[in-house]
Design a protein around this motif. Structure first.
Motif, PDB file in Angstrom:
ATOM      1  N   UNK A   1      -1.041  -8.347   2.222  1.00  0.00           N
ATOM      2  CA  UNK A   1      -1.291  -6.947   2.512  1.00  0.00           C
ATOM      3  C   UNK A   1      -0.024  -6.357   3.133  1.00  0.00           C
ATOM      4  N   UNK A   2       0.369  -5.210   2.618  1.00  0.00           N
ATOM      5  CA  UNK A   2       1.573  -4.539   3.107  1.00  0.00           C
ATOM      6  C   UNK A   2       1.276  -3.062   3.313  1.00  0.00           C
ATOM      7  N   UNK A   3       1.987  -2.449   4.234  1.00  0.00           N
ATOM      8  CA  UNK A   3       1.833  -1.022   4.517  1.00  0.00           C
ATOM      9  C   UNK A   3       3.024  -0.270   3.928  1.00  0.00           C
ATOM     10  N   UNK A   4       2.733   0.810   3.186  1.00  0.00           N
ATOM     11  CA  UNK A   4       3.795   1.668   2.658  1.00  0.00           C
ATOM     12  C   UNK A   4       4.461   2.351   3.856  1.00  0.00           C
ATOM     13  N   UNK A   5       5.778   2.156   3.994  1.00  0.00           N
ATOM     14  CA  UNK A   5       6.479   2.641   5.177  1.00  0.00           C
ATOM     15  C   UNK A   5       7.419   3.805   4.922  1.00  0.00           C
ATOM     16  N   UNK A   6       7.826   4.008   3.675  1.00  0.00           N
ATOM     17  CA  UNK A   6       8.760   5.108   3.432  1.00  0.00           C
ATOM     18  C   UNK A   6       8.028   6.443   3.490  1.00  0.00           C
TER      19      UNK A   6
END
Length: 88
Positions: A5-10
């Motif tokens: 699981x990853x969070x969109x950071x841009x």
């Protein structure tokens, strides 16, 4: 099969340019790579599929890789997302 699981950071989310980079990176690997956001699922090798997710900053994505080079593929995609696609 591996997943993360990853969070969109841009700031701008996964719009055309980041989606293009995502697809380019995914196509470097033999593994099948899927991206899941909520109820939506997209092939990471399809720019239209990724754009259809409408992933914005702060959205959680589950990246699923399945194949011979799955761990390398997952690591490369995670690195791309965590680098904010080169945006600052």
């Amino acid at each position: 099969m591996v997943q993360e699981q990853l969070i969109v950071q841009n700031e701008t989310g996964i719009h055309a340019r980041p989606a293009s980079e995502f697809v380019k990176k995914a196509n470097e690997y033999e593994s099948e790579i899927m991206v899941v956001k909520g109820e939506k699922k997209a092939n990471a090798k399809s720019i239209l599929g990724l754009l259809g997710l409408a992933a914005a900053k702060g959205d959680e994505l589950t990246i699923i890789a399945d194949g011979e080079d799955e761990q390398s593929a997952l690591s490369a995609i995670a690195e791309l997302i965590n680098s904010k696609f080169g945006e600052h």
